[in-house]
Design an enzyme around this catalytic site. Structure first.
Site, PDB file in Angstrom:
ATOM      1  N   ARG A  63       0.828  -1.210   0.000  1.00  0.00           N
ATOM      2  CA  ARG A  63       0.000   0.000   0.000  1.00  0.00           C
ATOM      3  C   ARG A  63       0.862   1.260   0.000  1.00  0.00           C
ATOM      4  O   ARG A  63       0.423   2.334  -0.441  1.00  0.00           O
ATOM      5  CB  ARG A  63      -0.928   0.005   1.224  1.00  0.00           C
ATOM      6  CG  ARG A  63      -1.720   1.298   1.388  1.00  0.00           C
ATOM      7  CD  ARG A  63      -2.802   1.162   2.458  1.00  0.00           C
ATOM      8  NE  ARG A  63      -2.265   0.795   3.745  1.00  0.00           N
ATOM      9  CZ  ARG A  63      -1.753   1.659   4.641  1.00  0.00           C
ATOM     10  NH1 ARG A  63      -1.666   2.952   4.349  1.00  0.00           N
ATOM     11  NH2 ARG A  63      -1.329   1.242   5.810  1.00  0.00           N
ATOM     12  N   TYR A 116     -15.996  15.534 -17.064  1.00  0.00           N
ATOM     13  CA  TYR A 116     -16.477  14.161 -16.891  1.00  0.00           C
ATOM     14  C   TYR A 116     -17.552  14.107 -15.805  1.00  0.00           C
ATOM     15  O   TYR A 116     -17.411  14.721 -14.741  1.00  0.00           O
ATOM     16  CB  TYR A 116     -15.295  13.262 -16.542  1.00  0.00           C
ATOM     17  CG  TYR A 116     -15.685  11.873 -16.109  1.00  0.00           C
ATOM     18  CD1 TYR A 116     -16.478  11.059 -16.912  1.00  0.00           C
ATOM     19  CD2 TYR A 116     -15.265  11.363 -14.885  1.00  0.00           C
ATOM     20  CE1 TYR A 116     -16.842   9.792 -16.517  1.00  0.00           C
ATOM     21  CE2 TYR A 116     -15.615  10.085 -14.476  1.00  0.00           C
ATOM     22  CZ  TYR A 116     -16.413   9.303 -15.287  1.00  0.00           C
ATOM     23  OH  TYR A 116     -16.767   8.047 -14.880  1.00  0.00           O
ATOM     24  N   ASP A 181      -7.367  18.038 -16.663  1.00  0.00           N
ATOM     25  CA  ASP A 181      -7.668  16.664 -17.064  1.00  0.00           C
ATOM     26  C   ASP A 181      -7.441  16.607 -18.574  1.00  0.00           C
ATOM     27  O   ASP A 181      -8.208  17.169 -19.353  1.00  0.00           O
ATOM     28  CB  ASP A 181      -9.107  16.311 -16.712  1.00  0.00           C
ATOM     29  CG  ASP A 181      -9.439  14.847 -17.017  1.00  0.00           C
ATOM     30  OD1 ASP A 181      -8.787  14.255 -17.897  1.00  0.00           O
ATOM     31  OD2 ASP A 181     -10.373  14.306 -16.392  1.00  0.00           O
ATOM     32  N   LYS A 206      -7.926   4.843 -20.203  1.00  0.00           N
ATOM     33  CA  LYS A 206      -8.290   5.172 -21.568  1.00  0.00           C
ATOM     34  C   LYS A 206      -7.099   4.999 -22.519  1.00  0.00           C
ATOM     35  O   LYS A 206      -6.607   3.896 -22.691  1.00  0.00           O
ATOM     36  CB  LYS A 206      -8.856   6.595 -21.609  1.00  0.00           C
ATOM     37  CG  LYS A 206      -9.883   6.895 -20.510  1.00  0.00           C
ATOM     38  CD  LYS A 206     -11.049   5.931 -20.476  1.00  0.00           C
ATOM     39  CE  LYS A 206     -12.205   6.393 -19.619  1.00  0.00           C
ATOM     40  NZ  LYS A 206     -11.977   6.477 -18.180  1.00  0.00           N
TER      41      LYS A 206
END
Length: 401
Positions: A63, A116, A181, A206
């Site tokens: 982690r 988005y 973004d 993407k």
């Protein structure tokens, strides 16, 4: 469309030590925990990572740090021209992390719509300790407050492909850092840091992954800001899985090839789509009046491969169109090798207030198309099937079918 050195960089980024390790493919470290033979050294390493740094010995626990994740971070940072990159388990995990990090310094965020739907919903949800002002691009300067910690923009915007002048937004923001973004553009077509942005966000699910088999998010920025983001990641556990990091790294060498071919296909399809009688409007960077300030060629190296078009007949026509397709996949996401199409008002932007959604140009008849690597003729024949089905529905509804 890009300098030749970018193609070479895309192939070799993150691979500088392969010869040293005697490998030709990236090693995958799937360890969930790491030995700590020296307790004092382990404590020092833990302190370094908790402060947003990297291990000074044992990595302690997955982690906190993973070498495969670190390798893809290094590669993407190189592609964006950034000092550092921090990878997360999804684009929304990255978005949440940067907003939490922002809340440590300034609880107010200025956001420019459209963006988005998931980001928009998160900003409005009240789940995070921030206040948000949604503004038009020309309102950024007047929206800045003493406690503003971030200006959040997306260009090209999802799903209308609206373009924003990054340098102009940076100037309007003054001393407030600007996050861009840049998922739709990728570093092949746009590098926001070169225009003054402080941070670049990608849903790496993407184009960066590019094959529909990775969920990931990355933030590229300065090392100082990256340390704060790593602190948030350590606390929240949002680190990218190493197998996803491996797949993401594997996709980067073909990124320029994929982006440019998909862009060529999109350019070839744009005029055909725009001229169809069922289409009331095409949204595609560089088409019509979509780029009044000439950002393509100045900020972006090309229009990309995303477009959206509005159908006469609203939701019913959009649904009929999608049901008639046989080659293009009706699905959310984008930037894959195959073409994907989806209905934003019914899916990605569904949770927005309908009035706000409509005001942003996200109409009920809007479809967002991510053009892939198939032949243009094959894609067009499939789109014609969709148009025919939508047209038949509209004519039937008007009593002419």
């Amino acid at each position: 469309m890009y300098h030749v050195d970018f193609a070479t960089l895309a192939v070799h980024a993150g691979r500088h030590d392969f010869t040293q390790h005697g490998v030709h493919a990236a090693p995958i470290d799937l360890s969930s925990t790491y030995p700590v033979p020296d307790p004092e050294a382990g404590t020092a390493s833990y302190d370094a990572m908790a402060a947003g740094g990297t291990p000074v010995g044992s990595a302690i626990y997955a982690r906190l740090y993973n070498p495969t994740v670190a390798r893809v971070e290094e590669a993407i940072a190189e592609l964006e021209g950034a000092e550092a990159c921090v990878a997360f388990a999804s684009g929304m995990a990255a978005t949440t992390a940067v907003l939490l990090a922002t809340a440590m310094d300034g609880a107010h965020v200025v956001a420019v719509r459209p963006m988005y739907g998931g980001t928009d919903h998160l900003l409005e949800s009240g789940m995070l300790p921030i206040q948000v002002s949604f503004v038009a691009p020309h309102e950024v300067a007047s929206a800045i407050r003493p406690d503003t910690g971030l200006v959040f923009i997306e260009t090209p915007a999802n799903p209308t492909l609206a373009l924003l002048d990054i340098a102009a937004i940076v100037e309007a923001a003054g001393t407030v850092p600007v996050l861009v973004d840049s998922t739709f553009a990728t570093p092949v077509l746009q590098q926001p840091l070169r225009h003054g942005a402080a941070m670049v966000l990608h849903s790496a699910t993407k184009f960066l992954g590019g094959h529909g088999d990775v969920v990931a998010g990355v933030l590229c920025t300065s090392e100082a800001r990256a340390r704060r983001l790593r602190q948030v990641r350590v606390l929240t556990g949002g680190i990218l899985h190493p197998l996803a990091a491996f797949l993401l790294l594997r996709g980067l060498p073909t990124l320029p090839l994929r982006v440019e071919q998909a862009q060529r296909n999109a350019i070839a399809l744009a005029e055909r789509i725009a001229s169809h009688a069922m289409v009331s409007r095409l949204h595609f960077p560089g088409h019509g009046d979509s780029d009044p300030t000439g950002l393509i060629g100045r900020q972006m190296r090309g229009p990309g491969s995303l477009m959206a078009f509005e159908l006469h007949g609203g939701t019913d026509a959009a649904n009929a169109f999608l049901r008639a397709l046989r080659l293009i996949t009706p699905a959310v996401s984008l930037g894959s090798t195959d073409s994907l199409i989806q209905h934003p008002a019914g899916l990605t932007h569904r949770l927005m207030d309908p009035a706000v959604r409509e005001a942003q140009g996200i109409t009920d008849g809007l479809l967002r198309l991510s053009v892939g690597l198939e032949s243009v003729d094959a894609l067009w024949q499939d789109l014609l099937q969709g148009f025919a089905a939508a047209e038949q529905l509209v004519m039937t509804a008007a009593g002419r079918g």
